[in-house]
Design a protein around this motif. Structure first.
Motif, mmCIF file in Angstrom:
data_model
loop_
_atom_site.group_PDB
_atom_site.id
_atom_site.type_symbol
_atom_site.label_atom_id
_atom_site.label_comp_id
_atom_site.label_asym_id
_atom_site.label_seq_id
_atom_site.Cartn_x
_atom_site.Cartn_y
_atom_site.Cartn_z
ATOM 1 N N ARG A 137 -9.866 8.030 -17.612
ATOM 2 C CA ARG A 137 -9.053 6.821 -17.686
ATOM 3 C C ARG A 137 -8.644 6.360 -16.289
ATOM 4 N N ASN A 138 -9.578 6.499 -15.351
ATOM 5 C CA ASN A 138 -9.361 6.078 -13.965
ATOM 6 C C ASN A 138 -8.170 6.801 -13.350
ATOM 7 N N SER A 139 -8.154 8.105 -13.499
ATOM 8 C CA SER A 139 -7.080 8.913 -12.932
ATOM 9 C C SER A 139 -7.099 8.826 -11.412
ATOM 10 N N GLY A 140 -5.930 8.968 -10.828
ATOM 11 C CA GLY A 140 -5.807 8.803 -9.378
ATOM 12 C C GLY A 140 -6.656 9.767 -8.568
ATOM 13 N N ASP A 141 -6.847 10.992 -9.074
ATOM 14 C CA ASP A 141 -7.639 11.979 -8.340
ATOM 15 C C ASP A 141 -9.070 12.074 -8.847
ATOM 16 N N GLY A 142 -9.431 11.184 -9.759
ATOM 17 C CA GLY A 142 -10.790 11.168 -10.277
ATOM 18 C C GLY A 142 -11.056 12.175 -11.373
ATOM 19 N N SER A 143 -10.061 12.990 -11.746
ATOM 20 C CA SER A 143 -10.294 14.038 -12.735
ATOM 21 C C SER A 143 -10.450 13.461 -14.135
ATOM 22 N N THR A 144 -11.118 14.217 -14.994
ATOM 23 C CA THR A 144 -11.392 13.828 -16.369
ATOM 24 C C THR A 144 -10.765 14.835 -17.317
ATOM 25 N N ASP A 145 -9.999 14.344 -18.298
ATOM 26 C CA ASP A 145 -9.470 15.240 -19.321
ATOM 27 C C ASP A 145 -10.615 15.721 -20.196
ATOM 28 N N ALA A 146 -10.628 17.002 -20.496
ATOM 29 C CA ALA A 146 -11.668 17.581 -21.337
ATOM 30 C C ALA A 146 -11.021 18.444 -22.413
ATOM 31 N N GLU A 147 -11.507 18.299 -23.629
ATOM 32 C CA GLU A 147 -11.029 19.189 -24.675
ATOM 33 C C GLU A 147 -11.387 20.625 -24.328
ATOM 34 N N THR A 148 -10.554 21.534 -24.781
ATOM 35 C CA THR A 148 -10.789 22.950 -24.519
ATOM 36 C C THR A 148 -12.180 23.358 -24.986
ATOM 37 N N ALA A 149 -12.612 22.830 -26.120
ATOM 38 C CA ALA A 149 -13.930 23.170 -26.655
ATOM 39 C C ALA A 149 -15.060 22.706 -25.744
ATOM 40 N N PHE A 150 -14.830 21.606 -25.010
ATOM 41 C CA PHE A 150 -15.891 21.108 -24.131
ATOM 42 C C PHE A 150 -16.069 22.000 -22.901
ATOM 43 N N LEU A 151 -14.983 22.589 -22.441
ATOM 44 C CA LEU A 151 -15.039 23.350 -21.199
ATOM 45 C C LEU A 151 -15.982 24.546 -21.283
ATOM 46 N N SER A 152 -16.241 25.013 -22.500
ATOM 47 C CA SER A 152 -17.170 26.138 -22.661
ATOM 48 C C SER A 152 -18.574 25.679 -23.046
ATOM 49 N N ALA A 153 -18.782 24.363 -23.148
ATOM 50 C CA ALA A 153 -20.096 23.828 -23.500
ATOM 51 C C ALA A 153 -20.997 23.785 -22.272
ATOM 52 N N PRO A 154 -22.317 23.866 -22.447
ATOM 53 C CA PRO A 154 -23.249 23.827 -21.303
ATOM 54 C C PRO A 154 -23.109 22.557 -20.475
ATOM 55 N N GLU A 155 -22.753 21.450 -21.123
ATOM 56 C CA GLU A 155 -22.640 20.180 -20.406
ATOM 57 C C GLU A 155 -21.528 20.205 -19.366
ATOM 58 N N ALA A 156 -20.514 21.046 -19.577
ATOM 59 C CA ALA A 156 -19.415 21.119 -18.612
ATOM 60 C C ALA A 156 -19.921 21.558 -17.247
ATOM 61 N N GLU A 157 -20.791 22.529 -17.216
ATOM 62 C CA GLU A 157 -21.347 23.004 -15.940
ATOM 63 C C GLU A 157 -22.200 21.927 -15.292
ATOM 64 N N GLY A 158 -22.950 21.199 -16.118
ATOM 65 C CA GLY A 158 -23.786 20.137 -15.575
ATOM 66 C C GLY A 158 -22.969 19.026 -14.954
ATOM 67 N N LEU A 159 -21.870 18.645 -15.612
ATOM 68 C CA LEU A 159 -21.008 17.614 -15.040
ATOM 69 C C LEU A 159 -20.317 18.106 -13.780
ATOM 70 N N ALA A 160 -19.927 19.358 -13.768
ATOM 71 C CA ALA A 160 -19.305 19.920 -12.569
ATOM 72 C C ALA A 160 -20.257 19.854 -11.384
ATOM 73 N N SER A 161 -21.556 20.058 -11.622
ATOM 74 C CA SER A 161 -22.539 19.995 -10.542
ATOM 75 C C SER A 161 -22.674 18.588 -9.975
ATOM 76 N N LEU A 162 -22.244 17.572 -10.768
ATOM 77 C CA LEU A 162 -22.258 16.186 -10.291
ATOM 78 C C LEU A 162 -20.922 15.787 -9.671
ATOM 79 N N GLY A 163 -20.024 16.744 -9.540
ATOM 80 C CA GLY A 163 -18.747 16.475 -8.887
ATOM 81 C C GLY A 163 -17.594 16.136 -9.801
#
Length: 635
Positions: free
Chosen positions: A562-588
């Motif tokens: 939601r255009n957070s000031g530090d660029g961070s994205t809220d993620a559901e707890t369930a998403f943080l353990s999904a494979p896509e979480a690592e992929g998004l982290a690799s994109l910053g």
């Protein structure tokens, strides 16, 4: 509240959900407001075949024919299906469901609040929006939100008379039924009256919501008396909870129509609660008085507005426009995403683009949008495909930004570029505020009927538990909707969403209806404060671009940028353990656990219409302990 039967293995039990054709008898007589002892036995007497006497098991997904409904609560869904089986249409059913949810889900919606109802009328093949958003009282001034030159702290403003907008729900229900329904308020409120009088078992959601609001509920005498037990603690799970005051209020409305709410004893009680909040003697809580007058209630009007629309691939997307920013933000984000061919992309690449589009849409939302009766917002520019083409270049496909995006210049893409380019860039951006981070309430009802009419209805009292004040003797909580106004650090700073008398605060509600080849394809919506926008957007992307069936698209773990000031994205707890979480982290992408949302984002409902004439109704399988979906004729 919701049936507490475990969800495992219940997907196949929908066929047993067969509400009877007629309403169960309602007990004769009625209790006067505040007379908890005069409660007739309205349980239906265990009437054979009455689904409310012996509740069917809950199922989050149902497929079949004729009408369909999905809500967060089993009784709300039952009420809708029952009205449909009696011959009522989707509008009748949606209001019936909302009335019951005002009893069983009182911390999310009710007659003390407002909402937006998006209606597809099959006969005229048109989509209209019924705006019954709360309005600022005629005596409200922005300066009342400042003390000592600084904004009143958000937590103090929430529980106050100053946060209460003129409730629009009852007039919204009345106008919806009068214009588009087949039944009256007296018909559709009967089940809600019955549930309020007979009571329901407290479930985990009700218990948890009460607990999160315990300190402020203890500070308000009327709220403490209704929602807390004799020990001033939450009623335990399994306890029978009754609300005879609300049943009596509903009866007044059923018999006297909307005037019974907006004039007379109910209106006087609302004004008194706002101007003289019933604070517990000795409480340390500073509950500020508001400025609501009887004339504000008497003069409240709904608005029937044309639905906002855009196209996305081969779909026509309809939503509600201002004063809700939801339809505009969803449409702008979809316009941005339409420029990408998603078919060859990985889920991580699709999500990266979804987050980028959401960030830009929120930057524009924060800078430009407000009540259209007070602000000439550049909606045409924001929804221009050419604007999306130009703005899309701001999405870095290689890396996520680490700061908030700046708003664009939509004025250059409409026929009347009034302000000088860049002028709006000085306005406050779309960063998440305190409420955005922690508000997961409101509720959404999705209903269709056998004739093809559809209602996508989001209703709310704003924050969980509204402003915390139950109107004494009448059994319902007031809203704190005016906290949706923007309160700049500098009281003299201009902004399209600052408080003004009679103004409707900007909303994020996003009821959505989707057509394909001119026929209904999908209807959906969600609660969740500003995360409503991202929840609806992500479900659309999941279903249309990633090809997930609608139940999987709705259940999938969510992200909210939601255009957070530090660029961070809220993620559901369930998403943080999904494979896509690592992929998004690799994109910053910096993914922040949505712990303040209870680890969850949204609580959506949806309907999917199929080519063979069947419909699939879907509610959350897990979020908020699961919702309820039903159809008239199960497959």
């Amino acid at each position: 509240m919701k049936n507490t039967t475990p969800l495992v293995g219940l997907l196949l039990l929908c066929a047993s959900c067969s509400p009877n054709e007629k309403l169960a008898p309602i007990g004769a007589g009625g209790a006067a407001p505040g007379d908890a002892g005069a409660v007739p036995d309205a349980s239906g007497g265990g009437a054979e075949g009455d689904p409310f006497a012996q509740l069917p098991k809950i199922a989050p997904t149902a497929t079949g024919r004729r009408g369909a409904a999905a809500t967060v609560d089993l009784r709300g869904t039952l009420a809708a299906i029952e009205v449909l089986k009696r011959g009522g249409n989707a509008v009748d059913a949606a209001v019936a469901a909302a009335g019951v949810l005002g009893v069983t889900d009182p911390f999310s919606c009710g007659i003390g609040g407002g909402g937006f109802m998006l209606i597809y009328l099959a006969d005229g093949d048109e989509v209209i929006a019924l705006d019954h958003r709360e309005t600022a009282p005629s005596r409200l001034e922005a300066r009342l939100y400042y003390e000592g030159g600084a904004p009143v702290p958000f937590d103090e403003l929430v529980t106050s008379g100053l946060s209460v907008g003129v409730p629009g729900t009852v007039r919204g229900w009345s106008d919806a039924l009068r214009r588009y329904g087949t039944l009256g308020l007296g018909d559709v409120l009967q089940r809600a009256i019955q549930v309020a009088e007979a009571g329901f078992d407290v479930d985990e959601t009700f218990f948890e919501q009460t607990g999160r609001n315990l300190s402020r509920f203890q500070a308000i005498t009327s709220t403490k008396a209704l929602f807390l037990g004799p020990d001033a603690k939450p009623w335990p799970v399994g306890a029978l909870f009754k609300n005879p005051d609300l049943a009596a209020t509903y009866r007044l409305i059923a018999e006297g129509g909307e005037k019974a709410f907006y004039e007379g004893q109910v209106a006087a009680a609302i004004v008194a609660a706002v101007k003289e909040p019933p604070v517990e003697p000795g409480s340390a809580l500073d509950v500020r008085a508001g400025v609501l007058e009887l004339s504000d209630l008497r003069d409240y009007e709904t608005r029937v507005r044309p639905a906002l629309s855009t196209t996305y691939r081969d779909y026509a997307i309809y939503g509600v426009g201002l004063p809700s920013s939801g339809g505009i933000a969803v449409a702008e984000a979809l316009d941005l995403l339409e420029g990408y061919d998603m078919a060859p992309l990985t889920p991580v690449e699709v999500l990266h683009r979804y987050l980028g589009a959401s960030r830009l849409a929120f930057a524009d939302r924060g800078a430009f949008l407000g009540d259209p009766e007070f602000v000439d917002a550049p909606v045409k520019g924001l929804l221009s495909k050419d604007y999306a083409d130009a703005r899309r270049a701001q999405i870095d496909l290689a890396a996520a930004p680490s700061a908030a995006a700046e708003p664009g210049d939509p004025y250059a893409f409409q026929s009347d570029p009034s302000p000088a380019p860049g002028r709006a860039r000085k306005a406050e951006g779309g960063s998440a505020g305190p409420k955005d981070a922690g508000d997961n309430e409101t509720t959404h009802i999705t209903v269709s009927d056998a004739a093809g009419n559809i209602v996508s209805y989001t209703c709310t009292i704003e924050y969980e538990g509204g402003n915390g004040i139950v109107v004494p003797g009448y059994g319902f909580l007031l809203n704190n909707e005016l906290t949706d106004f923007t309160i700049p650090p500098d009281p003299s700073a201009p902004h399209p969403n600052v408080a003004e008398p009679g103004k409707r605060p900007r909303s994020s509600m996003s009821p959505t209806i989707v057509l394909k080849d001119g026929k209904p394809a999908l209807a959906l919506g969600s609660p969740g404060g500003s995360t409503i926008i991202t929840t609806v957007l992500q479900i659309l992307v999941n279903h249309i671009d990633l090809g997930l069936p609608i139940d999987e698209a709705l259940a999938a773990p969510r992200l909210s940028q939601r255009n957070s000031g530090d660029g961070s994205t809220d993620a559901e707890t369930a998403f943080l353990s999904a494979p896509e979480a690592e992929g998004l982290a690799s994109l910053g992408h910096a993914l922040s656990d949505a712990a303040t949302l209870g680890g969850e984002i949204g609580a959506a409902t949806a309907l999917r219409f199929h080519g063979d004439g069947t419909v699939t109704a879907v509610a959350e399988p897990v979020r908020r302990h699961g919702g309820s979906a039903m159809v008239e004729q199960p497959r």
